[in-house]
Structures are given as structure tokens and as C-alpha cells.
Design a protein around this motif. Structure first.
Motif, PDB file in Angstrom:
ATOM      1  N   LEU A 195      54.994 -31.279 -41.486  1.00  0.00           N
ATOM      2  CA  LEU A 195      54.387 -32.557 -41.117  1.00  0.00           C
ATOM      3  C   LEU A 195      53.318 -32.962 -42.127  1.00  0.00           C
ATOM      4  O   LEU A 195      52.845 -32.143 -42.921  1.00  0.00           O
ATOM      5  CB  LEU A 195      53.772 -32.455 -39.719  1.00  0.00           C
ATOM      6  CG  LEU A 195      54.716 -32.030 -38.588  1.00  0.00           C
ATOM      7  CD1 LEU A 195      53.968 -31.999 -37.269  1.00  0.00           C
ATOM      8  CD2 LEU A 195      55.930 -32.957 -38.509  1.00  0.00           C
ATOM      9  N   TYR A 215      62.116 -37.265 -41.123  1.00  0.00           N
ATOM     10  CA  TYR A 215      62.089 -35.920 -40.538  1.00  0.00           C
ATOM     11  C   TYR A 215      63.176 -35.035 -41.149  1.00  0.00           C
ATOM     12  O   TYR A 215      62.924 -33.868 -41.494  1.00  0.00           O
ATOM     13  CB  TYR A 215      62.281 -36.015 -39.030  1.00  0.00           C
ATOM     14  CG  TYR A 215      61.851 -34.771 -38.292  1.00  0.00           C
ATOM     15  CD1 TYR A 215      60.509 -34.539 -38.013  1.00  0.00           C
ATOM     16  CD2 TYR A 215      62.781 -33.831 -37.869  1.00  0.00           C
ATOM     17  CE1 TYR A 215      60.102 -33.402 -37.338  1.00  0.00           C
ATOM     18  CE2 TYR A 215      62.387 -32.686 -37.189  1.00  0.00           C
ATOM     19  CZ  TYR A 215      61.041 -32.480 -36.927  1.00  0.00           C
ATOM     20  OH  TYR A 215      60.642 -31.340 -36.260  1.00  0.00           O
ATOM     21  N   LEU A 219      56.556 -37.631 -38.623  1.00  0.00           N
ATOM     22  CA  LEU A 219      55.894 -36.640 -39.471  1.00  0.00           C
ATOM     23  C   LEU A 219      54.399 -36.495 -39.206  1.00  0.00           C
ATOM     24  O   LEU A 219      53.732 -35.685 -39.852  1.00  0.00           O
ATOM     25  CB  LEU A 219      56.102 -36.995 -40.957  1.00  0.00           C
ATOM     26  CG  LEU A 219      57.544 -36.939 -41.454  1.00  0.00           C
ATOM     27  CD1 LEU A 219      57.604 -37.311 -42.929  1.00  0.00           C
ATOM     28  CD2 LEU A 219      58.160 -35.563 -41.222  1.00  0.00           C
ATOM     29  N   TYR A 220      53.869 -37.283 -38.262  1.00  0.00           N
ATOM     30  CA  TYR A 220      52.449 -37.102 -37.944  1.00  0.00           C
ATOM     31  C   TYR A 220      52.177 -37.213 -36.439  1.00  0.00           C
ATOM     32  O   TYR A 220      51.698 -36.277 -35.833  1.00  0.00           O
ATOM     33  CB  TYR A 220      51.597 -38.122 -38.712  1.00  0.00           C
ATOM     34  CG  TYR A 220      50.115 -37.813 -38.607  1.00  0.00           C
ATOM     35  CD1 TYR A 220      49.545 -36.837 -39.421  1.00  0.00           C
ATOM     36  CD2 TYR A 220      49.295 -38.470 -37.697  1.00  0.00           C
ATOM     37  CE1 TYR A 220      48.203 -36.521 -39.321  1.00  0.00           C
ATOM     38  CE2 TYR A 220      47.957 -38.169 -37.580  1.00  0.00           C
ATOM     39  CZ  TYR A 220      47.405 -37.191 -38.402  1.00  0.00           C
ATOM     40  OH  TYR A 220      46.069 -36.879 -38.289  1.00  0.00           O
ATOM     41  N   PRO A 222      56.903 -33.261 -46.730  1.00  0.00           N
ATOM     42  CA  PRO A 222      56.798 -34.452 -45.882  1.00  0.00           C
ATOM     43  C   PRO A 222      56.672 -35.739 -46.684  1.00  0.00           C
ATOM     44  O   PRO A 222      57.108 -36.803 -46.237  1.00  0.00           O
ATOM     45  CB  PRO A 222      55.547 -34.175 -45.045  1.00  0.00           C
ATOM     46  CG  PRO A 222      54.772 -33.159 -45.810  1.00  0.00           C
ATOM     47  CD  PRO A 222      55.777 -32.338 -46.535  1.00  0.00           C
ATOM     48  N   GLY A 248      54.936 -36.514 -34.195  1.00  0.00           N
ATOM     49  CA  GLY A 248      55.282 -35.400 -35.077  1.00  0.00           C
ATOM     50  C   GLY A 248      56.536 -34.658 -34.693  1.00  0.00           C
ATOM     51  O   GLY A 248      56.570 -33.424 -34.736  1.00  0.00           O
TER      52      GLY A 248
END
Length: 304
Positions: free
Chosen positions: A121, A54, A210-211, A63, A214
Motif C-alpha cells: 500500500l 491493486y 492502495l490507501y 504501489p 486499502g
């Protein structure tokens, strides 16, 4: 019937998302344990990977740079674990706990400035483009890391079965005497397997921040790194089985949110405890007295 289909779609979507960290940590731990070492520190690696991913994504705007940085952080922390465990009279379970505490502590300390900022993201792949239903499209929006995890599991299974490197890892993990007789570098093999396994766990942490969900916060993991150790036992140290087991654990984790989509809020916390219940059941079944753990490497400390 409509409510049932809604729940099933929500569980499918949740399973594809929630299973991804389990998948990366479990195949990473599978690689480590195949060499004869157990690493309980992957919970700390998962949290540290999430924070590093992150922070890197926020600072660089990429990302994918965050994913790479998370893998590198896992590689370094796993390398530390592997190096220390190579020393005489060092217990890998105790050292794993120390690594877990160190990883989470570092993540919490250095991650405080990144709790509020919004980082770029990872995009999803719209496998549901063919449907006019928003629910179906949402359920089939798949993170690229999920596909990479499946590819990594398949490649790892092929490596164990069909390559010289995989054979050496299995020999070192199954019989130290046989490895010594063949002149195999036991310490180096276990060091590399531990470092690479932790790198995979770090990538699993990147998925979390990141997903899905998130974001970065200190309660992001919820013990998924530790549960993945039980998942490896359940999968019988087989990377392909880790895919199925991860989807099962992911579906259990998605049960609570799925039922909420149709307005069922009774027992909210009980439904959210489903992954931990599954973990407990797996441990009880696999740890019964007199039950052989088929597929377990012979040199694992839990088996001696």
C-alpha cells in the motif's frame, strides 16, 4: 468536550482520507466539462482504476506503479469515451453510462483473483509527528495523493486562467461557433480533455485500493464517481472550489465512523448516508427552476 474533540479529530482524519477520491474525480470531470462534454463514466473509471492499481501493486511490489497503471487505465477508458462521443449523433450522457457499466464490469471480472491477496500500500506522510497524541498523529497522517490532488487542482486553475491551452479548452466548451471561427480543433480538444480527466479519476481509484480503505473488493466505490459530478456543479466548474467541496463531501462521509468512535451507534446507517444526502441537497439547490448555473460551460448537454 473530550467527546466533541474526539469526533472533530476523527472527522478531520476521515475528511482528509475520504475527500481524496472526490478530489481527483471532480477535477478530472471539471476538465472534461470545461471542454463542453459530460462524462458519467468516471464511476466505472474509478472502480477500474482501483482494481488495476491493486493488481499492479501486487504483481510488481510497487504501489506507485499501481497509481501509474490506474491513471493509464483511466486514460484509455476516457479516450474510448471521447472517441465515440466525437461521432455524429452520439449522446455523451448515454455513452457515459455505457462506459460506467463497462468499467465496473471489467474491474469485477478481472479483479476476482485479487480480492484475497494483500498488495503493498501507499505510505502516509506523518504531519502529526510533533504531537504525543496518537489520535492527532493518526488524523494528520496524509496520503501523498491528497497533496498531489491539491497541486493538480491549483495547476489546472492556473492553466484555465493563464495559458493558451486553457483558453482553448474554455472557448471550445463555451461556444462551438466561436471555436469554429477561430479554427480550433473541437473534436481533438474534447477528446484530450476527456481522456486526461478520466486519467485523474483513475488515480482517485488507486487511492481507494492502495490507501483507504486499502483493499480491493467489488463494493469499493459506493457511487463516489457519480457524486463527484454533482460536486463539480456545486464547485461551479472551478478546480479550486473542487478542493473545498471535496473536503465537505469527505467530512460528510466521515460522519458515521466519527460518531462510532465515541460509542454513538444509533442511526448507524443514517449517518453513513450523509454523503448521499449532501449530494441530493446540492442537486436540489442547483437545479431549481430559473436558477442560472454560474460558471457552467455553454456547450454542456445538461445546459441545452
Amino acid at each position: 468536550m473530550e467527546a466533541l474533540s474526539t469526533v472533530l479529530l476523527a472527522m478531520l482524519a476521515g475528511s482528509l482520507r475520504v475527500s481524496t477520491p472526490f478530489l481527483f474525480v471532480s477535477i478530472g470531470e471539471c476538465l472534461t466539462e470545461k471542454s463542453g462534454r459530460i462524462n458519467l463514466g468516471n464511476e466505472g473509471v474509478l472502480v477500474l482504476g482501483a482494481m488495476v492499481a491493486y493488481a499492479t501493486s501486487y504483481e510488481t511490489g510497487s504501489p506507485w506503479a499501481g497509481v501509474a497503471a490506474a491513471g493509464l487505465a483511466g486514460l484509455l477508458l476516457g479516450g474510448l469515451h471521447g472517441a465515440v462521443c466525437s461521432l455524429a449523433r452520439v449522446n455523451d450522457v448515454a455513452m457515459g453510462i455505457a462506459i460506467m457499466l463497462a468499467g465496473t464490469g471489467l474491474a469485477f471480472f478481472f479483479g476476482k483473483p485479487y480480492v484475497q491477496p494483500t498488495a503493498p500500500l501507499l505510505p502516509g506522510i506523518p504531519f502529526g509527528f510533533w504531537s504525543s497524541s496518537a489520535q492527532v498523529r493518526n488524523a494528520l497522517l496524509v496520503c501523498p495523493l491528497f497533496l498531489l490532488g491539491i497541486a493538480a487542482a491549483v495547476a489546472m486553475e492556473w492553466c484555465f486562467r493563464a495559458t493558451r491551452v486553457g483558453l482553448r479548452i474554455r472557448i471550445v466548451g463555451d461556444s462551438q461557433d466561436a471555436a469554429l471561427a477561430m479554427g480550433l480543433p473541437i473534436a481533438r480538444t474534447r477528446f484530450l480533455a476527456t481522456a486526461c480527466g478520466s486519467a485523474l479519476a483513475g488515480v482517485g481509484g488507486a487511492f481507494l485500493s492502495l490507501y483507504y480503505p486499502g483493499s480491493w473488493n467489488e463494493g469499493l466505490s459506493s457511487g463516489q464517481g457519480l457524486m463527484a459530478v454533482a460536486l463539480v456543479v456545486f464547485a461551479r466548474w472551478n478546480p479550486i472550489n473542487c478542493i473545498y467541496a471535496s473536503l465537505l463531501f469527505g467530512a460528510a462521509g466521515a460522519l458515521g465512523p466519527s460518531l462510532q468512535t465515541i460509542g454513538i451507534t444509533w442511526g448507524y446507517y443514517l449517518f453513513y448516508a450523509a454523503p448521499y444526502v449532501v449530494t441530493l441537497i446540492v442537486l436540489i439547490i442547483t437545479a431549481r427552476g430559473g436558477r442560472s448555473l454560474r460558471g457552467m460551460p455553454g456547450q454542456l448537454s445538461i445546459g441545452r
